[in-house]
Design an enzyme around this catalytic site. Structure first.
Site, PDB file in Angstrom:
ATOM      1  CG  ASP A 576      -5.079  -3.923  -0.089  1.00  0.00           C
ATOM      2  OD1 ASP A 576      -5.824  -3.250   0.629  1.00  0.00           O
ATOM      3  OD2 ASP A 576      -3.698  -3.935  -0.023  1.00  0.00           O
ATOM      4  CD  GLU A 810       1.186  -8.682   4.619  1.00  0.00           C
ATOM      5  OE1 GLU A 810       0.589  -7.474   4.286  1.00  0.00           O
ATOM      6  OE2 GLU A 810       2.246  -8.897   4.198  1.00  0.00           O
TER       7      GLU A 810
END
Length: 840
Positions: A576, A810
C-alpha cells in the site's frame, strides 16, 4: 474549319485502303484506349482503396472488440476443479459449512444458489435496538471467534457481548443424497450477577437465494415450531426449532416467541428486513416475574421501489424465528435432509453432546500431533490460543459465487467477469470478509499444515478464476453480500494490476520432498492440471510487470493523483503506502517484485521437473534472478547501504495547506477549506529510493541471497538495530531513520506500512532466519541468534495482546506492541501458529 477538315472524306482507292488498313487508324485508337485504361485504373484503385479502408476499419473494430473481450474470456485449459466437485454427491462432508465469514454465525452450502441460515441477536433495552448479525467492528464486542473448528465436521465459537456470553456450536452428520443433517446449539449465560436478568432475543433465520420454497409450521399461533422446504439441490428438508431449556438438562425455560415471513430483496439486505419489521408493542410475561416490553419481528414493510429498480423475486423468501428469554439458556436448531432415510436418531440433546465431544477430542488429538506445541515448551493456555488462531483461519473460510467487475484499457466501461465460485480464507471477518490474492498464499501456509487437500482445493479455486491473459483479479468481490462491505472505489478490478504471487509460497511447501520416483498418481494429476494455468500466470507477470531493463520488474497500478499524496501508493504490491519513488514513471524497478519472480521461477522449474516437462526456461530465469551480482547492480545502493527500489524520486516532498485567495470583504465560509496538498521542494531525479524497511529485506526474506553474501551481515545489522527495524515485538515495516516513518500520506490517511509491525512479513523473516541458521555460511550464528530472539518476541507479544484484548490483530504498534487496525485479523496473523510449531 477544323471540323470540316476532320470530316473531309478520302477519295477512291486510297479511301478504301485506309478503311481496310488498321494501321491507318492506329494513332487514334491509342489515344482512346489510353483514356479508357486510365479511367478503369482510377476506378479500380478507388474500389481497392474503399475495400482496404473498409477492411481496415472493420478489422480495427474487430480487434477492438476482440481485445476488449479478452479480459472476460476464460482461460482455455480445462478447469482444475470439476463443476460438481463441491456437490453433495461427490463431497457430502464438505457440502454444508460455516461458509459465511461475514456473519457472526451462519451456514450455507457450496453452491451458487444456496439455502442460507444464520443467527441474529439483541439485548432488549427500552431505548434502542442493537441487532447483531454481520461482523462489525462498530459493534465493539469484547471478543468473538472460533475456539475449535476442523473445517469439516464441527465448530465451537464463543462470543462475548456486553455482560453476557453466547456459545455457538454446530455438528454435521453425513447421510442421504443431499449433504446430510446438521444441528446447532446456542448457549447463553451472564458474565456477572448484574446481567443475570438481561432479556435476550435470538433470531434464527432461513432464506432462499432465488429458488426454492419455505413453509412455516406454527405451534400455538406464534411459535415457529418447524419449517419444511425444498430446493433443487437439497430436495425436501425440515428445520426444527427446539424449545429452550435452562441448560445442562435443568428443565424448560420460559420464552416469548415471534416469527416473520417475508420476501427478501437480497441476502445483503437481511439485516434491513429484520430491522424494518421490528415493533416494541410486545410484552414478555414470565410466570411470577416482571412484565417487560420488548422488540420483536412483526410485519415487514418493504421500502418503496425506486424508478427502474428490479422487484425482488417471489421465490427469495426469508423466515425468522425469534425467541426472547432471560439468561441462562440453551437452544437447539436441527436441520434434517429428506433423503436421509436411515438416520439412527435425531442429532440433538445428549446425542449432539456426544457427537460434539467426540469431534473435540479428535480435533485436539490431531492438533497436538501436527503442531506438537507441548514438546516445544508451550503451556496448555498457549496451546488453546494456537488452536483458536488455527480455528479462526479455518472457520473464516468462505464459499462465494458471482461476478467480479473488471475493466481493461480496451473497455470504455466496466464489464462483468465470468461468473464462478471461489473457496477461500479471508483476512478479517469484520473488515475484509472476501478473498485477497496476496493474502491467500500466506493463509494456505497454515491451512496446508492442517489439511493438505483443503489447501489444494483453495489453490485450484483461485487458479480457475484466471482469464485467457493469465490474469487473476486480485480482490474477489463476487456478490451483493461481499460488495455491501466494500467501498465503491475498490470494487473495480483492472487487468494490468497484479498482486504478489504468494500462492507460489504454498506450492513450494506442497512440492517440497516430492520426488519423481515417489510422485503418487493423485499428486501428479493435480500438478498436471495446475501447470497450464501456472504457466500463463507466470508469463502474465513476466510480461505485464516487466521493468525498463532486462530482468527488472515494476508494479503497475500506482496512484496517479500525485498532487494529493505525500507518496503515491502502490496498492498492487500489497504494501500500500510503503514509500516508493515520489514520481511514478516507467523507469521504476521494484526489488520486492523481482524477488517474487525469483521465487516463482524456482517453483515453476521444480513443478516441471517433477512432471518431466521442459524446465530449462524457468531454471535459466531462476538462475539469473538469483544472481547476486546482477541483483546488486540493479538494486544495491552504496549510498544507502541497502537494497532499494529505483525511480524518479526526491526526498524533499511535504504536505502543506494550499493557499486560497479570498477577495476583500468576502466571507471565508463561502470558500472551501484549504486542503493539504503536496509541495515539491527539490526536483526529482532518477535514483535509489531512500526507504529502509520491508522492501529492503526481500532478497533476504525470499532467500535470494547466497548464505555467504556479505549483504546478509548488513541486513542482519539493520534488522537488529532498534533505531532502525528492531522492536521488542517484531520487525517494524519502516526504519525510524526513513523520512516517511509514521508520516500521514494525506490529511486523513494515516501510516499503514510506514512503521507498524506486520506478521506476514515477520513470518517470512523468521522463516528465512531459520533457513540461514541451518545452512553453512559465515553468518550462520548471527542468523541463529536473530531467529531465536525474533520468534520469541513475536509469539510473546501476539499472545499477550490476545489475552489482553481478546483478539489477534491486523498489525501491532512498533512502540508499544498494542494490536491495531482491523480485528479479529485471523488471516496471515495466524501464522503465529507455524512460528510456535517451527513449521516453515
Amino acid at each position: 474549319m477544323a471540323r470540316e477538315r476532320r470530316r473531309k472524306p478520302i477519295e477512291g482507292t486510297d479511301r478504301r485502303r485506309h478503311e481496310r488498313d488498321p494501321r491507318s487508324i492506329q494513332p487514334e485508337c491509342k489515344v482512346v484506349k489510353g483514356k479508357v485504361d486510365i479511367t478503369h485504373i482510377c476506378l479500380a484503385l478507388a474500389a481497392i482503396c474503399c475495400v482496404v479502408g473498409f477492411s481496415v476499419y472493420f478489422y480495427n473494430l474487430y480487434m477492438q472488440w476482440w481485445l476488449s473481450r479478452r479480459v472476460i474470456t476464460p482461460h482455455p485449459s480445462p478447469r482444475i476443479l470439476n463443476s460438481n466437485s463441491s456437490s453433495p454427491t461427490v463431497t457430502p462432508e464438505k457440502f454444508w459449512g460455516s461458509y459465511r465469514p461475514q456473519v457472526y454465525f451462519g451456514m450455507k452450502t457450496r453452491s451458487p444458489k444456496s439455502l442460507v441460515t444464520g443467527l441474529m441477536w439483541m439485548q432488549q433495552t427500552e431505548l434502542d435496538v442493537h441487532l447483531r448479525h454481520t461482523c462489525e467492528q462498530s459493534d465493539g464486542l469484547p471478543s468473538y471467534g472460533w475456539l475449535m473448528h476442523d473445517g469439516l465436521n464441527f465448530g465451537v465459537q464463543e462470543i462475548r457481548d456486553f455482560g453476557f456470553l453466547l456459545k455457538t456450536e454446530f455438528a454435521k452428520r453425513i447421510g442421504g443424497q443431499h449433504g446430510g443433517d446438521w444441528s446447532w446449539r446456542i448457549t447463553g449465560r451472564a458474565e456477572n450477577a448484574e446481567h443475570q436478568a438481561s432479556l435476550i432475543s435470538l433470531l434464527f433465520y432461513v432464506a432462499t437465494d432465488g429458488q426454492g420454497m419455505l413453509q412455516p409450521h406454527l405451534e400455538g399461533g406464534t411459535r415457529l415450531a418447524f419449517l419444511t422446504g425444498s430446493t433443487e439441490e437439497l430436495g425436501h428438508f425440515q428445520i426444527t426449532f427446539q424449545k429452550p431449556w435452562v441448560g445442562e438438562n435443568k428443565g424448560p425455560k420460559y420464552a416469548s416467541f415471534n416469527h416473520l415471513k417475508a420476501v427478501s430483496p437480497g441476502l445483503h439486505r437481511l439485516t434491513d428486513v429484520v430491522k424494518s419489521s421490528l415493533s416494541n408493542h410486545f410484552i414478555h410475561s414470565p410466570p411470577g416475574g416482571k412484565k417487560k416490553h420488548y422488540f420483536a419481528v412483526d410485519t415487514y414493510q418493504p421500502a418503496p421501489e425506486s424508478p427502474g429498480s428490479t422487484p425482488p423475486s417471489e421465490n427469495c423468501q426469508v423466515l425468522v424465528h425469534q425467541v426472547t428469554l432471560q439468561l441462562p439458556f440453551q437452544i437447539e436448531v436441527v436441520f434434517e435432509s429428506g433423503s436421509f432415510m436411515d438416520r439412527p436418531n435425531q442429532l440433538s440433546g445428549e446425542v449432539l453432546s456426544a457427537v460434539l465431544a467426540q469431534h473435540q477430542t479428535a480435533f485436539e488429538d490431531k492438533f497436538s500431533s501436527i503442531f506438537q506445541l507441548r514438546k516445544k515448551g508451550f503451556s496448555p493456555l498457549q496451546e488453546q490460543f494456537a488452536m483458536a488462531a488455527l480455528s479462526n483461519m479455518i472457520g473464516g473460510m468462505g464459499y462465494f459465487y458471482g461476478h467480479s467487475i473488471v475493466q481493461s484499457k480496451y473497455n470504455d466501461q466496466p464489464v462483468l467477469y465470468p461468473e464462478g465460485p471461489l473457496f477461500t480464507a479471508v483476512p478479517a471477518r469484520s473488515f475484509f470478509p472476501r478473498g485477497f490474492l496476496w493474502d491467500e498464499g500466506f493463509h494456505q501456509l497454515l491451512v496446508s499444515q492442517w489439511d493438505t487437500a483443503m489447501s489444494q482445493e483453495v489453490i485450484a479455486s483461485w487458479l480457475d478464476l484466471m482469464n485467457v491473459e493469465g490474469w487473476i483479479p486480485r480482490e474477489q468481490i463476487l456478490d451483493n453480500e461481499a460488495r455491501s462491505k466494500v467501498p465503491s472505489e475498490f470494487i473495480l478490478q483492472r487487468n494490468e494490476n497484479a498482486n504478489p504471487p504468494t500462492l507460489f509460497l504454498v506450492l513450494e511447501k506442497l512440492i517440497r520432498g516430492l520426488e519423481v520416483a515417489s510422485l503418487v498418481q493423485k499428486d501428479e494429476l493435480y500438478l498436471r492440471k495446475l501447470l497450464p494455468r501456472l504457466r500463463s500466470w507466470y508469463d502474465w507477470y513476466n510480461t505485464t510487470q516487466a521493468g525498463p531493463l532486462p530482468y527488472t520488474f515494476r508494479w503497475r497500478g500506482r496512484d496517479e493523483d500525485t498532487n494529493m499524496y505525500l507518496n503515491p501508493k502502490t496498492l498492487t504490491s500489497g504494501l500500500d503506502d510503503y514509500p516508493r519513488a515520489s514520481h511514478p514513471s516507467s523507469d521504476e524497478r521494484h526489488v520486492d517484485l523481482r524477488c517474487w519472480m525469483a521465487l516463482a521461477s524456482g517453483v515453476m522449474a521444480d513443478v516441471c521437473t517433477l512432471l518431466g516437462e521442459p524446465a530449462e526456461e524457468y531454471q535459466r530465469m531462476q538462475q539469473v534472478l538469483s544472481n547476486n551480482v546482477l541483483l546488486e547492480e540493479q538494486h544495491w545502493s552504496e549510498q544507502l547501504n541497502a537494497f532499494a527500489d529505483y525511480g524518479n524520486h526526491t526526498q524533499s516532498v511535504v504536505l502543506e495547506r494550499e493557499k486560497i485567495y479570498i477577495p476583500p470583504g468576502q466571507p471565508r465560509h463561502h470558500y472551501p477549506s484549504p486542503r493539504l496538498v503536496r509541495a515539491i521542494r527539490k526536483p526529482p531525479k532518477l535514483q535509489y529510493v531512500g526507504a529502509l524497511g520491508y522492501v529492503s529485506l526481500f532478497p533476504f526474506l525470499l532467500r535470494v541471497l547466497q548464505p555467504d553474501s556479505p549483504r546478509l551481515e548488513t541486513l542482519f545489522r539493520d534488522m537488529r538495530n532498534e533505531k532502525k527495524l528492531w522492536t521488542p515485538y517484531g520487525l517494524r515495516s519502516l526504519s525510524k531513520t526513513s523520512p516517511l516513518y509514521l508520516k500521514y500520506n494525506t490529511e486523513h490517511d494515516g501510516p499503514y506500512w510506514r512503521g507498524p509491525i506486520w506478521i506476514n512479513i515477520n513470518y517470512l523473516a523468521v522463516k528465512a532466519l531459520h533457513h540461514y541458521s541451518s545452512t553453512e555460511g559465515p553468518f550462520r550464528q548471527q542468523a541463529t541468534d536473530l531467529y531465536q530472539q525474533l520468534r520469541s518476541n513475536l509469539i510473546t507479544n501476539i499472545y499477550h495482546q490476545y489475552l489482553e484484548t481478546g483478539y489477534i490483530w491486523e498489525q501491532y504498534n512498533d512502540s508499544t506492541g498494542k494490536g491495531q487496525g482491523s480485528y479479529p485479523f485471523t488471516g496471515w496473523s495466524s501464522l503465529v501458529v507455524l512460528m510456535m510449531a517451527e513449521e516453515y
